[in-house]
Design a protein around this motif. Structure first.
Motif, PDB file in Angstrom:
ATOM      1  N   ILE A   1       3.155  -2.695   0.116  1.00 57.27           N
ATOM      2  CA  ILE A   1       3.504  -3.788   1.022  1.00 57.27           C
ATOM      3  C   ILE A   1       4.495  -4.744   0.366  1.00 57.27           C
ATOM      4  O   ILE A   1       5.272  -5.418   1.043  1.00 57.27           O
ATOM      5  N   SER A   2       4.512  -4.764  -0.972  1.00 58.63           N
ATOM      6  CA  SER A   2       5.429  -5.658  -1.682  1.00 58.63           C
ATOM      7  C   SER A   2       6.880  -5.210  -1.561  1.00 58.63           C
ATOM      8  O   SER A   2       7.797  -5.998  -1.769  1.00 58.63           O
ATOM      9  N   PHE A   3       7.113  -3.934  -1.213  1.00 59.17           N
ATOM     10  CA  PHE A   3       8.480  -3.433  -1.063  1.00 59.17           C
ATOM     11  C   PHE A   3       9.099  -3.828   0.279  1.00 59.17           C
ATOM     12  O   PHE A   3      10.299  -3.701   0.474  1.00 59.17           O
ATOM     13  N   GLY A   4       8.253  -4.280   1.204  1.00 59.73           N
ATOM     14  CA  GLY A   4       8.755  -4.680   2.504  1.00 59.73           C
ATOM     15  C   GLY A   4       8.912  -3.506   3.462  1.00 59.73           C
ATOM     16  O   GLY A   4       8.777  -2.342   3.078  1.00 59.73           O
TER      17      GLY A   4
ATOM     18  N   PHE B   1      11.892   3.548   0.331  1.00 61.76           N
ATOM     19  CA  PHE B   1      10.971   4.068  -0.685  1.00 61.76           C
ATOM     20  C   PHE B   1       9.508   4.045  -0.251  1.00 61.76           C
ATOM     21  O   PHE B   1       8.822   5.074  -0.334  1.00 61.76           O
ATOM     22  N   PRO B   2       8.962   2.907   0.202  1.00 58.92           N
ATOM     23  CA  PRO B   2       7.547   2.938   0.610  1.00 58.92           C
ATOM     24  C   PRO B   2       7.291   3.902   1.775  1.00 58.92           C
ATOM     25  O   PRO B   2       6.220   4.499   1.852  1.00 58.92           O
ATOM     26  N   TRP B   3       8.286   4.063   2.629  1.00 60.73           N
ATOM     27  CA  TRP B   3       8.135   5.025   3.725  1.00 60.73           C
ATOM     28  C   TRP B   3       8.036   6.447   3.184  1.00 60.73           C
ATOM     29  O   TRP B   3       7.297   7.276   3.723  1.00 60.73           O
ATOM     30  N   SER B   4       8.787   6.721   2.112  1.00 65.31           N
ATOM     31  CA  SER B   4       8.725   8.071   1.527  1.00 65.31           C
ATOM     32  C   SER B   4       7.356   8.333   0.911  1.00 65.31           C
ATOM     33  O   SER B   4       6.840   9.457   0.969  1.00 65.31           O
ATOM     34  N   ILE B   5       6.746   7.299   0.324  1.00 65.87           N
ATOM     35  CA  ILE B   5       5.409   7.448  -0.251  1.00 65.87           C
ATOM     36  C   ILE B   5       4.377   7.626   0.868  1.00 65.87           C
ATOM     37  O   ILE B   5       3.482   8.477   0.793  1.00 65.87           O
ATOM     38  N   MET B   6       4.516   6.835   1.907  1.00 59.87           N
ATOM     39  CA  MET B   6       3.582   6.972   3.032  1.00 59.87           C
ATOM     40  C   MET B   6       3.733   8.327   3.708  1.00 59.87           C
ATOM     41  O   MET B   6       2.742   8.932   4.136  1.00 59.87           O
TER      42      MET B   6
END
Length: 773
Positions: A586-589, A594-599
């Motif tokens: 959540i800290s990446f916004g 990037f966070p979308w790729s992890i999710m």
């Protein structure tokens, strides 16, 4: 490949770089017009071999650059109808093919010279490496063009011409082959053909389907490979010139002109006319008065099998009407299947392609599960019913078998030594292998494949080319393993889903299937996630979104690893509480890919529809909602499968997963492209690799195992290449790069035949700290 624009001359178009018209085009002859009774409305000669006008996009008839009529509807049982857009009685005349070539001569000469130079260049390059050369010939327009170019580029003794006779060719195609043999009488023509007839394989395996295209292997690829090995030697390598063109599909448009190991390890495919358009192909063929498959004169725009699960309704309609006797047996088989599946003859079901969408044997009379598996303590037990082979004949693929005493054996394998009990009582073979704890996922997958071969194999030969040492043989329909030659590579186990073409086609899935529809038709939208990032778990107490939208968001976040999940009996409870992963992401916004790729990596494991997508759609492939619905288990009501797919497509449209990570780019109405992540984030790939290790329970594995993981239906791990849609060759280079960039976390050994990957004792969660660094 050039586009084209219409000139003021009758039936003449001009190739140009900046053309507005980029559609496939085909010539229209009097035979097609006669079939539709157009002589009632138009005047045209019937004593000419030349085309009379052109069709764009298959069905739109073009007269002097204007669409004057269009064919609509049609199917196996129904003839298309022609809708005229002018009441004028048109006066058609033969297209001046010499003038057509003359106006396009600079472009055509350049295309021809480039193609010939390409063929000669590849010949010289691979001749020095002792390769043999093949021209793949189907009797269609592209292969006729290709053969003419090769005959100009190479000497007759430099190559073989191989026709793969599937047994499903139209009579006009066989006639085109006969004429080609006469026209190019100096060339060495060979014919590859399966030892089984299509009527026999359809009866045994069921009709081919869009997801079960066993026909291409059994009746085309495998006989061709076996013939080539017979011509040039098993251990020889071969260059195959084929007529693949990029215009035919988006996937093919992404091909490189030279593809090494695309079909199998001994073969290099060279696409000499990859960049030719259909307009250029027809200009060349018409000008040079080359043999023309008469099927094109009847309006059939792609020559192939008589009944094909990938064909259009236009193709089906014209083939069924023009060649009724040739398709009668196939249609009868489809009707029998429909009667069995639906209890009555449903012609609309057949015409709409219901049979084409099957993903198993549920609608087939011969569909059944012949393998039962259970685990009892340290014992892995298989029970095989109605088997076609003997387990002991197939088992040497797994390891060396030593008999201790009657029905008891020792298995010496690369995984260790195991004990086995075997019995065959009244047609039921029972296999007990122990200790189960010593079997890793790779070994279990191989055993499952071998049981499927034992239970289902009809001797179609599909496994034979997969063996690099010739140890896997089929003699008189029976599997025979040359134990002294087998290197236990398991290629024959993993090259085909479930280890056997027949098993894949006839397997019937169980009733206890999870429902993929959990999102209430809402996708994992960036706007939803932004709302969550801005407000945290308090957002679920707000009323910015609708009730169902919040429930869908919760589901997506839970499966993405952001919210905690607990199990209460058979029910999953989603808690409005951040996981450690969620706290980091959540800290990446919401706007950073990037966070979308992890999710997305977590969704590949936790979301049924996302996982199905990752395992069924390859990089560079186009897909639509219907395709994805058919990939999901058919035991789930179609309504719920559609809703789950709608939610996934919404995710692609409205989040970075679709665009920035390139998993689903909308290119047309309901048509998407899985282009793949072009510049993948190194930490995301390392994270996905650690996920693989955590789900498989192993930190050491081979690259080959990793990229072939999806070939085992029950594999717990998913390759990062399948999660993010990365070409295998590119992924191999990326893995090597990861080892250089993060030597503390990943080690690789790509030397000779070794391709080991070793991950250190970190968790996937700890890997995320590298992104923050």
């Amino acid at each position: 490949m050039y586009g084209y624009e219409w000139t003021e001359e009758y039936g003449i178009f001009r190739l140009t770089i900046n053309a507005k018209v980029q559609k496939e085009i085909r010539p229209v002859f009097h035979e097609e017009l006669d079939f539709f009774g157009m002589d009632q409305f138009w005047n045209y000669p019937k004593d000419t071999a030349a085309p009379l006008l052109w069709a764009e996009g298959v069905r739109r008839y073009i007269y002097n650059g204007e669409c004057v009529a269009e064919a609509q509807g049609g199917g196996i049982y129904n003839k298309p109808k022609i809708v005229r857009y002018t009441e004028e009685r048109l006066q058609l005349k033969p297209v001046d093919v010499n003038r057509l070539y003359e106006i396009n001569e600079p472009f055509m000469v350049s295309l021809e010279q480039k193609a010939i130079h390409f063929i000669q260049e590849q010949y010289e390059k691979y001749r020095l490496k002792q390769y043999a050369f093949i021209c793949a010939f189907s009797g269609g327009k592209d292969s006729i063009l290709l053969l003419d170019l090769i005959s100009k580029a190479l000497a007759p003794s430099d190559f073989y011409v191989v026709f793969s006779n599937t047994g499903m060719e139209l009579s006009d195609t066989l006639e085109a082959i006969r004429r080609a043999r006469i026209h190019w009488s100096e060339l060495r023509f060979e014919e590859a053909k399966c030892h089984m007839e299509p009527t026999e394989t359809w009866k045994e395996i069921g009709p081919p389907a869009s997801h079960l295209r066993w026909c291409c292997s059994v009746h085309k690829s495998v006989p061709t490979v076996l013939l080539i090995q017979n011509l040039v030697g098993r251990n020889s390598k071969v260059v195959v010139f084929d007529g693949v063109r990029g215009e035919e599909s988006i996937r093919r448009s992404r091909y490189e002109e030279v593809g090494e190991g695309v079909k199998n390890s001994i073969q290099i495919n060279c696409h000499a006319i990859l960049k030719w358009s259909s307009a250029e192909v027809f200009i060349y063929l018409l000008k040079n008065q080359l043999l023309f498959n008469d099927a094109y004169r009847r309006g059939i725009y792609r020559v192939g099998c008589k009944i094909c699960p990938m064909s259009s309704k236009w193709q089906d309609a014209l083939i069924a009407a023009n060649y009724p006797d040739e398709v009668a047996d196939s249609i009868q088989q489809l009707e029998e299947i429909t009667v069995y599946a639906k209890g009555r003859l449903d012609k609309k079901y057949i015409e709409d392609g219901g049979w084409q969408s099957r993903v198993g044997g549920k609608i087939l009379k011969q569909g059944e599960n012949r393998v039962q598996e259970e685990i009892d303590g340290e014992k892995l037990i298989f029970n095989l019913v109605h088997s076609r082979q003997n387990w002991l004949d197939v088992l040497p693929v797994f390891g060396n078998v030593v008999e201790k005493k009657e029905n008891e054996y020792m298995l010496h394998t690369k995984h260790g030594v195991f004990e086995m009990e075997y019995s065959d009582i009244e047609g039921t073979q029972t296999i007990i292998i122990s200790p189960f704890s010593k079997l890793d996922r790779y070994a279990i997958g191989a055993l499952r494949s071998l049981t499927n071969k034992t239970a289902y194999c009809i001797g179609c030969n599909s496994c034979i080319p997969q063996c690099p040492v010739g140890a896997f043989q089929i003699i008189d329909g029976r599997i025979k393993i040359r134990e002294s030659a087998c290197i236990h590579c398991y290629n024959c186990c993993y090259a085909i889903d479930r280890g056997c073409m027949v098993a894949k086609s006839l397997h019937v899935k169980g009733d206890n299937v999870a429902n993929p529809d959990k999102y209430r038709n809402f996708g994992f939208r960036q706007a939803f996630y932004s709302h969550f990032c801005d407000n945290g778990i308090q957002c679920f107490e707000m009323e910015v979104l609708g009730k169902d939208q919040y429930k869908a968001l919760k589901q997506w976040l839970a499966e993405a690893g952001v919210l905690k999940r607990t199990q209460k009996g058979n029910k999953e409870i989603i808690n409005a509480e951040l996981t450690e992963l969620g706290d980091k992401l959540i800290s990446f916004g919401p706007y950073n890919p990037f966070p979308w790729s992890i999710m997305w990596a977590n969704l590949a494991y936790n979301s049924i529809v996302s996982r199905s997508f990752c395992l069924n759609v390859d990089v560079g492939e186009t897909f639509d909602s219907g395709f994805l619905v058919n990939c999901l288990d058919k035991d789930v009501d179609e309504k719920y499968r559609k809703q789950a797919v709608n939610s996934l497509l919404s995710t692609f449209r409205d989040s970075p997963i679709g665009g920035a990570i390139n998993q689903g780019i909308s290119i047309d109405k309901n048509l998407y492209l899985r282009a793949g992540w072009e510049y993948p984030h190194a930490v995301a790939l390392l994270y996905a690799s650690y996920l693989y290790a955590e789900h498989t329970g192993r930190r050491s594995f081979t690259f080959t195992e990793l990229v072939n993981a999806k070939k085992n239906f029950d594999a717990p791990g998913i390759s990062p290449a399948d999660i993010y849609a990365i070409d295998v060759k590119k992924f191999r280079e990326i893995v090597q790069g990861l080892a250089l960039q993060f030597p503390q976390y990943i080690r690789v050994s790509f030397v000779a035949n070794l391709d080991n990957i070793i991950l250190e004792k970190y968790s996937s969660l700890e890997i995320l700290d590298l992104a923050e660094e």
